[in-house]
Design an enzyme around this catalytic site. Structure first.
Site, mmCIF file in Angstrom:
data_model
loop_
_atom_site.group_PDB
_atom_site.id
_atom_site.type_symbol
_atom_site.label_atom_id
_atom_site.label_comp_id
_atom_site.label_asym_id
_atom_site.label_seq_id
_atom_site.Cartn_x
_atom_site.Cartn_y
_atom_site.Cartn_z
ATOM 1 N N LYS A 1 0.835 -1.213 0.000
ATOM 2 C CA LYS A 1 0.000 0.000 0.000
ATOM 3 C C LYS A 1 0.865 1.258 0.000
ATOM 4 C CE LYS A 1 -1.853 -0.978 4.028
ATOM 5 N NZ LYS A 1 -1.144 -2.231 4.332
ATOM 6 N N ARG B 1 -8.973 1.422 9.330
ATOM 7 C CA ARG B 1 -8.677 -0.007 9.445
ATOM 8 C C ARG B 1 -9.494 -0.706 10.518
ATOM 9 N NH1 ARG B 1 -2.568 0.435 9.192
ATOM 10 N NH2 ARG B 1 -2.216 -1.666 9.873
ATOM 11 N N ARG C 1 11.898 -6.044 3.952
ATOM 12 C CA ARG C 1 11.674 -4.585 3.922
ATOM 13 C C ARG C 1 12.738 -3.847 4.734
ATOM 14 N NH1 ARG C 1 5.944 -2.331 5.234
ATOM 15 N NH2 ARG C 1 6.093 -3.650 7.055
ATOM 16 N N ARG D 1 11.836 -2.218 10.646
ATOM 17 C CA ARG D 1 10.837 -1.804 11.629
ATOM 18 C C ARG D 1 10.734 -2.835 12.750
ATOM 19 N NH1 ARG D 1 5.635 -0.214 8.099
ATOM 20 N NH2 ARG D 1 4.622 -1.318 9.785
ATOM 21 N N ARG E 1 -0.055 -9.137 13.579
ATOM 22 C CA ARG E 1 -0.637 -8.090 12.719
ATOM 23 C C ARG E 1 -1.546 -8.695 11.652
ATOM 24 N NH1 ARG E 1 4.602 -5.350 10.738
ATOM 25 N NH2 ARG E 1 3.229 -4.188 9.335
HETATM 26 P P1 AP5 Z 1 4.950 -1.626 1.795
HETATM 27 O O1 AP5 Z 1 4.619 -0.688 0.687
HETATM 28 O O2 AP5 Z 1 5.799 -1.153 2.913
HETATM 29 O O3 AP5 Z 1 3.621 -2.355 2.345
HETATM 30 P P2 AP5 Z 1 2.415 -1.793 3.207
HETATM 31 O O4 AP5 Z 1 1.181 -2.409 2.659
HETATM 32 O O5 AP5 Z 1 2.464 -0.280 3.258
HETATM 33 O O6 AP5 Z 1 2.760 -2.484 4.587
HETATM 34 P P3 AP5 Z 1 2.797 -2.013 6.100
HETATM 35 O O7 AP5 Z 1 3.414 -3.148 6.868
HETATM 36 O O8 AP5 Z 1 3.445 -0.660 6.256
HETATM 37 O O9 AP5 Z 1 1.307 -1.921 6.422
HETATM 38 P P4 AP5 Z 1 0.668 -1.964 7.783
HETATM 39 O O10 AP5 Z 1 -0.699 -1.568 7.373
HETATM 40 O O11 AP5 Z 1 0.782 -3.186 8.577
HETATM 41 O O12 AP5 Z 1 1.562 -0.921 8.640
HETATM 42 P P5 AP5 Z 1 1.323 0.575 9.054
HETATM 43 O O13 AP5 Z 1 2.615 1.282 9.000
HETATM 44 O O14 AP5 Z 1 0.142 1.170 8.367
HETATM 45 O O15 AP5 Z 1 5.643 -2.913 1.086
HETATM 46 C C1 AP5 Z 1 6.149 -3.971 1.883
HETATM 47 C C2 AP5 Z 1 7.483 -4.460 1.289
HETATM 48 O O16 AP5 Z 1 7.234 -5.071 0.027
HETATM 49 C C3 AP5 Z 1 8.504 -3.334 1.031
HETATM 50 O O17 AP5 Z 1 9.774 -3.835 1.313
HETATM 51 C C4 AP5 Z 1 8.352 -3.054 -0.479
HETATM 52 O O18 AP5 Z 1 9.551 -2.583 -1.044
HETATM 53 C C5 AP5 Z 1 7.969 -4.426 -1.006
HETATM 54 N N1 AP5 Z 1 7.068 -4.373 -2.147
HETATM 55 C C6 AP5 Z 1 6.025 -3.521 -2.344
HETATM 56 N N2 AP5 Z 1 5.401 -3.811 -3.509
HETATM 57 C C7 AP5 Z 1 6.063 -4.875 -4.045
HETATM 58 C C8 AP5 Z 1 5.899 -5.655 -5.238
HETATM 59 N N3 AP5 Z 1 4.910 -5.377 -6.124
HETATM 60 N N4 AP5 Z 1 6.739 -6.680 -5.457
HETATM 61 C C9 AP5 Z 1 7.719 -6.961 -4.555
HETATM 62 N N5 AP5 Z 1 7.944 -6.274 -3.422
HETATM 63 C C10 AP5 Z 1 7.111 -5.238 -3.172
HETATM 64 O O19 AP5 Z 1 0.861 0.411 10.595
HETATM 65 C C11 AP5 Z 1 1.780 -0.009 11.599
HETATM 66 C C12 AP5 Z 1 1.055 -0.059 12.940
HETATM 67 O O20 AP5 Z 1 0.549 1.258 13.280
HETATM 68 C C13 AP5 Z 1 -0.191 -0.961 12.988
HETATM 69 O O21 AP5 Z 1 0.142 -2.299 13.265
HETATM 70 C C14 AP5 Z 1 -0.995 -0.297 14.121
HETATM 71 O O22 AP5 Z 1 -0.499 -0.650 15.378
HETATM 72 C C15 AP5 Z 1 -0.731 1.182 13.916
HETATM 73 N N6 AP5 Z 1 -1.742 1.801 13.059
HETATM 74 C C16 AP5 Z 1 -1.530 2.331 11.821
HETATM 75 N N7 AP5 Z 1 -2.673 2.820 11.324
HETATM 76 C C17 AP5 Z 1 -3.628 2.591 12.257
HETATM 77 C C18 AP5 Z 1 -5.021 2.848 12.312
HETATM 78 N N8 AP5 Z 1 -5.678 3.443 11.280
HETATM 79 N N9 AP5 Z 1 -5.710 2.451 13.418
HETATM 80 C C19 AP5 Z 1 -5.082 1.861 14.446
HETATM 81 N N10 AP5 Z 1 -3.765 1.572 14.463
HETATM 82 C C20 AP5 Z 1 -3.040 1.954 13.371
#
Ligand code: AP5
Length: 216
Positions: A13, A88, A127, A159, A170
């Site tokens: 994403k 989410r 990552r 991370r 997660r």
């Molecule tokens: P990446 O683009 O980093 O993936 P992502 O979907 O953004 O993954 P996240 O782990 O960041 O999502 P998340 O929703 O768990 O974490 P968030 O930070 O929002 O890609 C992943 C990897 O794959 C990278 O290395 C990339 O290079 C590679 N890649 C990408 N596309 C590719 C492809 N096509 N082919 C190959 N490789 C590829 O949240 C973290 C924490 O914050 C949560 O657990 C929660 O505790 C809190 N939080 C965040 N938002 C909320 C909310 N709204 N409500 C409550 N808690 C929240």
């Protein structure tokens, strides 16, 4: 352009939101980045969020909903935004729909990125993230030009919530609390599914097709 990017941890994403933001000049708003910055600064929000994030749990809706309703009203979001990681939970989704309606606004669409768990774990385990500019790399699929150094010159990190145990948690939290939003946005007629398998450019091509089909 007002879109939500929805999908499991590690599906890409953030990577796709960054590309769309750069190409279309709309702001990329990632709740994870906002919360990690708050934790690094030890702000009141960061202090409250840390325990939840480190354990792979969601931060309570009460902390997130007001934060995001305010964030999308900032001047840099006037020409559009991509929301990455919000909403989410059903509570966040419903509250956000109501907040938009109160302002006479609506989303243009929601892109749901789908991928199997084995591929998600492979993406998360390789990552590397920049703690300074939030750029994201992968040690196989999207390597930094200089090993373990961001283009901005900052050493890359893994991370803390990307350790295997927290990733399992997660994924389970995603299935229980976030996946119900897929049916919610489908019911509202806003959902488009993108198969997130394949390389970055291939996925980006599919995303651009959806954006062109949905935009006003
Ligand atoms: P990446 O683009 O980093 O993936 P992502 O979907 O953004 O993954 P996240 O782990 O960041 O999502 P998340 O929703 O768990 O974490 P968030 O930070 O929002 O890609 C992943 C990897 O794959 C990278 O290395 C990339 O290079 C590679 N890649 C990408 N596309 C590719 C492809 N096509 N082919 C190959 N490789 C590829 O949240 C973290 C924490 O914050 C949560 O657990 C929660 O505790 C809190 N939080 C965040 N938002 C909320 C909310 N709204 N409500 C409550 N808690 C929240």
């Amino acid at each position: 352009m007002q879109f939500v990017f929805l999908g499991p941890p590690g599906v890409g994403k953030g990577t796709q939101a960054a590309k769309v933001s750069e190409k279309h000049g709309v702001v990329h708003i990632a709740t994870g980045d906002i919360l990690r910055k708050a934790m690094a600064e030890k702000s009141p929000l960061g202090v409250k969020a840390k325990g939840y994030i480190d354990e792979g749990k969601l931060v309570p809706d009460a902390l997130i909903i007001e934060l995001m309703n305010d964030r999308v009203r900032q001047p840099d979001a006037k020409s559009g935004y991509i929301l990455d990681g919000f909403p989410r939970t059903m509570g966040q989704g419903q509250a956000f729909t109501e907040a938009l309606e109160q302002n006479g606004e609506h989303l243009d669409g929601v892109i749901y990125f789908s991928l199997d768990d084995a591929a998600l774990v492979e993406r998360i385990s390789g990552r590397r993230s920049c703690p300074s500019c939030q750029s994201v790399y992968h040690m196989i699929f999207n390597r930094p030009k200089n090993d373990e150094i961001c283009a901005c010159g900052t050493p890359l990190i893994r991370r803390k919530d990307d350790d295997p145990e927290t990733v399992t948690k997660r994924l389970s939290v995603y299935g229980d609390q976030t996946a119900p939003l897929i049916a919610y946005y489908k019911e509202l007629g806003l959902l488009s599914e993108v198969d997130a398998g394949g390389d970055l450019e291939g996925v980006n091509g599919k995303v651009e097709e959806v954006l062109q089909g949905c935009s006003r």
